[in-house]
Design a protein around this motif. Structure first.
Motif, PDB file in Angstrom:
ATOM      1  N   GLN A  22      33.275 -66.701   3.184  1.00  0.00           N
ATOM      2  CA  GLN A  22      33.528 -65.324   3.618  1.00  0.00           C
ATOM      3  C   GLN A  22      34.969 -65.080   4.056  1.00  0.00           C
ATOM      4  O   GLN A  22      35.401 -63.929   4.115  1.00  0.00           O
ATOM      5  N   ASN A  60      36.634 -63.029   1.655  1.00  0.00           N
ATOM      6  CA  ASN A  60      36.173 -61.644   1.507  1.00  0.00           C
ATOM      7  C   ASN A  60      36.679 -60.715   2.600  1.00  0.00           C
ATOM      8  O   ASN A  60      36.274 -59.548   2.647  1.00  0.00           O
ATOM      9  N   ASP A  78      32.064 -55.360  -4.083  1.00  0.00           N
ATOM     10  CA  ASP A  78      31.038 -56.409  -4.064  1.00  0.00           C
ATOM     11  C   ASP A  78      31.360 -57.463  -3.013  1.00  0.00           C
ATOM     12  O   ASP A  78      30.461 -57.960  -2.314  1.00  0.00           O
ATOM     13  N   LYS A  79      32.637 -57.816  -2.891  1.00  0.00           N
ATOM     14  CA  LYS A  79      33.039 -58.829  -1.910  1.00  0.00           C
ATOM     15  C   LYS A  79      32.765 -58.357  -0.481  1.00  0.00           C
ATOM     16  O   LYS A  79      32.279 -59.120   0.357  1.00  0.00           O
ATOM     17  N   GLU A 138      29.108 -58.488   0.204  1.00  0.00           N
ATOM     18  CA  GLU A 138      28.677 -59.866   0.455  1.00  0.00           C
ATOM     19  C   GLU A 138      29.005 -60.272   1.891  1.00  0.00           C
ATOM     20  O   GLU A 138      28.225 -60.950   2.547  1.00  0.00           O
ATOM     21  N   LYS A 181      26.452 -58.660   4.059  1.00  0.00           N
ATOM     22  CA  LYS A 181      25.145 -59.305   3.935  1.00  0.00           C
ATOM     23  C   LYS A 181      25.103 -60.639   4.666  1.00  0.00           C
ATOM     24  O   LYS A 181      24.038 -61.089   5.093  1.00  0.00           O
ATOM     25  N   ASP A 217      19.603 -68.510   2.728  1.00  0.00           N
ATOM     26  CA  ASP A 217      20.553 -68.360   1.618  1.00  0.00           C
ATOM     27  C   ASP A 217      20.380 -69.470   0.584  1.00  0.00           C
ATOM     28  O   ASP A 217      20.718 -69.289  -0.583  1.00  0.00           O
TER      29      ASP A 217
END
Length: 969
Positions: A324, A327, A381-382, A385, A388, A570
């Motif tokens: 992450q 991101n 999208d990143k 993510e 999430k 996950d």
């Protein structure tokens, strides 16, 4: 309580599996919540008849049946003291699809994202989008009435229910679907359990006083995300019960009932057209939580598709998360909170841009936010993510103080949200707490989490006290204590207060008519267990002191390293979700083979074992057996649970008590044996590949033992010192790993010649092997000796300007990973690690510095596809390989989204693991290689990967350095 003989009889009677050994009872005793209840058994039914038999067995033995899919429940819905019935293994079929009606019928074990992949070519999708969408299953979404980020546009799961096929508690099979009022009345005639359910609902809800009580006490109808008890308020919309709708669907009552009313076996869902593809995400940065929430009222006027919040605690967690951290590229400064505002257009990107600009202008006009960058395409999208990963990231907080699930699901009317949060923040200050805030601001719901130590009696007191005060605060605003996570155990006991005693008694009567024998998921919603009992941790316990050879101080010890796993699951995502995590689960689809299972099992046995060596349990050996130490969990798991490190420690401690096997000794001492064998390599190769020898070593007959090269790389180096050269580009030390030295000598030669020709002085010194084989087999004392020696050798000669460069990823990356846990001189090991590079990283660094140019290579047309080594993907980056191989002009390079190859060092050679190893390869890598044109070059840096690719596809892959060597002018 059933006897072992009775359990054996049940196991023999069903087509699926019944697991009642100690390990599986341990694994199924927790989910993603704070609770732990040890079941009698876990069942994996294959068909509806199995479920019927299990329900009959539970009724006869007066035990409860708890339905379970992915086990990502946050309120304790999927733990129980009876039989856990896990449908995630076999109930995974898309039964039928009607494009014209825009409906799909699925079994409960179908994963939400897998379903949408199936639907996408038809222009449709299932709207509710939870943060767990790549592993959560439709059955769980129905059980909880899940919502997610898209509810402001596409509603919640209950809105999508067309029909539910279920097994009732008496074993009868029914379908709950939309009925006219007349059809509903017809269902009340008869003496079946189904008839009795309709009779009871009609009698209860026809009562005007009951209707008024429901309207008075239930959450405001404007709050769309509400899971408060059973959804009787939804049924009041029927003209049978004072509403104006001419039809009624009892399936909507089952949605959100958490498996306490019936056992769902099929669900028919209403679908939506795919959302617009012209999207812009505005990420507005705020200096306070309150400011961000006040901005929501302005932003929601702009017809958003997403309105999500992330606070600074979660953003800070992303800084230390390997996956992450990539991101968070859009973050400006140090915001206290950010809001993700997404606008979209079916017509054009220009329209979406105009919407985004209008939104930003409106926010600025009202003085909201200090920065509002716009994001597009893959960057959206990143960011999604990162959002999430929120729950998992909170698990990475080091120590015993953790973000607790007790008040994390409250929802109020959107206009009440700023005032509610202001009151909430004031309350938290009184408790000396600074809560964590994130999630669905646009829907009036925030996931609020206090940070508590649930290992202490004080922490447990706060757990209840804060939950009680929040319940009163939510009631003040006529909100819902659960917006999407459900009541379960954590909120169930607050229902009498939240909806009033009369309504609560109504829910109890509804439960009784559906489940007269009390077998369906008891202790949830009604007659709920106490929210501060049956917790994972025993409050006030004496914390076990576990001595380890590796240094786990970064997690405050090995036990807390395991405890970082919060059960978010996950590791249950499938290959279509991308990434590598978790190869063994993808191959077997068994909970036992997840990262979560390994961490949970280790936590339980280290905590509760009465043995001197708490690692000495066969159950731990079983749960770790199929772990291939790929290290995907160390990067892809938001909580950074490094199971490879845990496995190495376990193997060491376990084998200390039980001995090191002959085969493990051979594999661990591979480099030493190869040194002896390299004296007569041809003879060694012949003997090693004899069928009798392979059988004696426990090597799979279909594998060829890797062949020793005629001459070692070190011998070649000694005979091939470069001629005088200016070496104007600088110098580096090449790490001569044991794989390159004995097997892949040509790769070493290619690297040496390539670097020399490019103007680099390639230096080597006498050093030890990498210790990779010792680590993978748990020979940590030997690995520690090697780590200490290598740190001593290199610490004085390696620097930022003279790096240590390696060819085999699993060899050089030990310096950056395991050596830091093993070396006595940790400070030197950490300093050295910063300047240890894979050959690909070195090339990328030099390309960026302008020292290596495309003009130094030929411009032949070529196509290359890259398979990344697991350790590269976790500890380094395959993008470095991409940059390196893109140097020559006219080269087209792509990266396979290929997961783990399955070889994993010696794992794939072991006879009992051969089939599972090949299945891992078949999951993603092998099919993609078979579809690759013969003229395309396949690049793979890992020696194991290259062998596995050949064994699985008969294609020869090359090391990236060999490919680039062939391109140099």
């Amino acid at each position: 309580m059933p006897t072992q003989d009775q359990l054996q009889q049940l196991a023999a009677s069903i087509d699926g599996k019944l697991l009642y050994d100690d390990l599986h009872k341990t694994l199924y005793s927790t989910d993603a919540s704070a609770y732990k209840l040890r079941p009698i058994a876990a069942a994996l039914p294959k068909n509806e008849q199995d479920i019927i038999k299990i329900l009959a067995f539970a009724t006869a033995n007066k035990i409860s049946v708890t339905p379970r899919t992915a086990g990502t429940s946050l309120a304790g819905q999927t733990v129980g003291s009876g039989i856990i019935v896990d449908v995630s293994k076999f109930f995974t079929q898309i039964v039928s699809f009607d494009k014209d009606q825009k409906t799909v019928n699925v079994q409960p074990g179908v994963i939400r994202d897998e379903l949408n992949l199936y639907l996408k070519p038809h222009g449709l999708f299932f709207g509710p989008n939870t943060s767990t969408s790549n592993r959560c299953m439709v059955g769980g979404m129905v059980g909880n009435n899940s919502s997610g980020t898209t509810s402001i546009r596409y509603g919640v799961t209950r809105d999508k229910i067309v029909a539910i096929k279920a097994v009732l508690s008496d074993g009868s099979q029914v379908v709950f679907k939309e009925l006219s009022s007349a059809e509903f009345i017809e269902k009340t005639k008869g003496d079946t359990l189904e008839n009795k359910i309709y009779q009871s609902l009609y009698a209860e809800l026809s009562n005007e006083a009951t209707q008024k009580e429901i309207i008075k006490e239930f959450p405001k109808p404007e709050i769309h995300r509400r899971n408060t008890g059973y959804a009787v308020d939804i049924l009041l919309q029927s003209d049978l019960f004072g509403g104006n709708q001419p039809s009624i669907n009892v399936g909507k009552l089952l949605c959100g009932s958490e498996g306490t009313l019936a056992f769902t076996t099929e669900v028919t869902l209403q679908l939506d057209d795919l959302p617009p593809t012209n999207n812009v995400m505005v990420v507005t940065h705020f200096t306070s939580i309150q400011e961000s929430l006040e901005a929501v009222m302005v932003a929601m006027k702009h017809h958003l598709y997403t309105c999500e919040m992330i606070d600074d605690t979660i953003l800070d967690c992303t800084k230390t998360n390997k996956e992450q951290s990539k991101n968070r590229f859009f973050i400006k400064g140090e915001p206290k909170a950010i809001m993700l505002f997404e606008v979209a257009s079916h017509s054009s990107m220009k329209d979406a841009e105009e919407q985004a600009d209008a939104l930003i202008a409106d926010l600025e006009k009202n003085n909201f936010g200090y920065a509002s960058p716009k994001l597009y395409g893959a960057d959206i999208d990143k960011v999604n993510e990162l959002r999430k990963a929120g729950l998992g990231l909170l698990g990475s907080i080091v120590g015993d103080n953790k973000a607790a699930d007790s008040i994390e699901d409250t929802a109020v009317e959107l206009s009440d949200l700023p005032n509610y949060i202001a009151d909430f923040s004031a309350m938290m200050k009184r408790h000396g707490q600074e809560a964590i805030y994130y999630a669905h601001a646009g829907a009036g719901e925030l996931h609020l989490r206090p940070v508590l130590n649930l290992k202490t009696t004080e922490g447990i007191y706060q757990f209840r006290n804060i939950a009680t005060e929040v319940a009163h605060l939510v009631k003040k605003y006529r909100g819902s204590l659960s917006g999407e996570h459900g009541d379960g155990i954590v909120r169930g006991e607050f229902l009498p207060f939240m909806i009033g005693d009369k309504n609560y008694e109504l829910l109890k009567r509804i439960k009784l008519v559906f489940d007269p024998n009390s077998v369906l998921n008891m202790g949830k919603i009604v007659n709920a267990l106490k929210m501060d009992e049956n917790l994972r941790f025993e409050p006030g316990r004496d914390e076990p002191n576990i001595q380890t050879i590796q240094d786990f101080s970064d997690s405050m010890g090995v036990l807390r390293a395991a405890e970082k796993c919060n059960g978010a699951g996950d590791c249950r995502k499938l290959p279509s979700a991308g990434g590598t995590l978790c190869p063994s689960y993808r191959a077997t689809r068994n909970e036992k083979d997840t990262t979560r299972a390994r961490a949970n099992a280790l936590r339980e046995y280290l905590t509760n074992s009465e043995k001197d060596n708490k690692f000495n349990h066969k159950e731990l050996y079983d749960v770790f057996e199929l772990c291939v130490s790929c290290k995907a969990c160390a990067s892809e798991c938001p909580s950074n649970v490094d199971v490879a490190a845990l496995k190495a420690e376990f193997l060491y401690q376990y084998q200390k008590a039980n001995g090191f096997s002959f085969r493990n000794k051979i594999f661990a001492n591979n480099a030493k044996l190869n040194k002896m064998g390299s004296t007569f390599p041809a003879l060694t190769n012949f003997i090693a590949n004899l069928a009798l020898v392979k059988k004696g070593m426990g090597v799979a007959p279909k594998r060829e033992v890797p062949l020793l090269a005629p001459k070692t790389f070190r011998k070649w180096l000694a005979a091939n010192s470069p001629k005088e050269n200016t070496f104007d580009k600088g110098k580096l030390y090449l790490f001569v790993d044991e794989f390159t030295n004995y097997y892949d000598v040509q790769v070493g030669i290619d690297a040496f010649e390539l670097l020399t020709k490019l103007g680099y002085q390639v230096l080597t010194v006498a050093h030890e092997e990498s210790a990779r084989a010792y680590i993978s087999k748990g020979f940590l004392e030997e690995a520690k000796v090697i780590a200490n020696k290598n740190v001593t050798v290199f610490k004085g000669i390696i620097s930022n300007t003279i790096p240590l460069v390696g060819l085999e990823p699993s060899g050089i990356l030990t310096f950056r990973d395991e050596y830091i846990r093993l070396a006595d001189d940790k400070a030197s090991a950490e300093k050295l690690a910063k300047n240890c590079l894979t050959i690909e990283e070195f090339f990328k660094k030099e390309i960026t510095a302008g020292k290596i140019l495309s003009e130094q290579f030929n411009d032949e047309i070529r196509e290359i596809k890259i398979h990344g080594h697991c350790h590269q993907k976790s500890l380094s980056s395959v993008e470095a390989t991409f940059a390196m191989l893109n140097l020559p002009k006219n080269t087209t390079v792509t990266i396979y989204n290929s997961g783990c190859c399955g070889m994993a060092g010696s794992f794939g050679y072991e006879k009992e693991h051969y089939e599972i190893s090949m299945q891992m390869g078949e999951d993603t890598l092998f099919p993609k290689i078979r579809k690759t044109a013969p003229s395309t070059t396949i690049a793979a840096a890992g020696t194991s990967c290259r062998h596995q690719i050949f064994d699985g596809t008969s294609r020869k892959a090359q090391h990236p350095v060999s490919i680039l060597r062939s391109c140099i002018l």
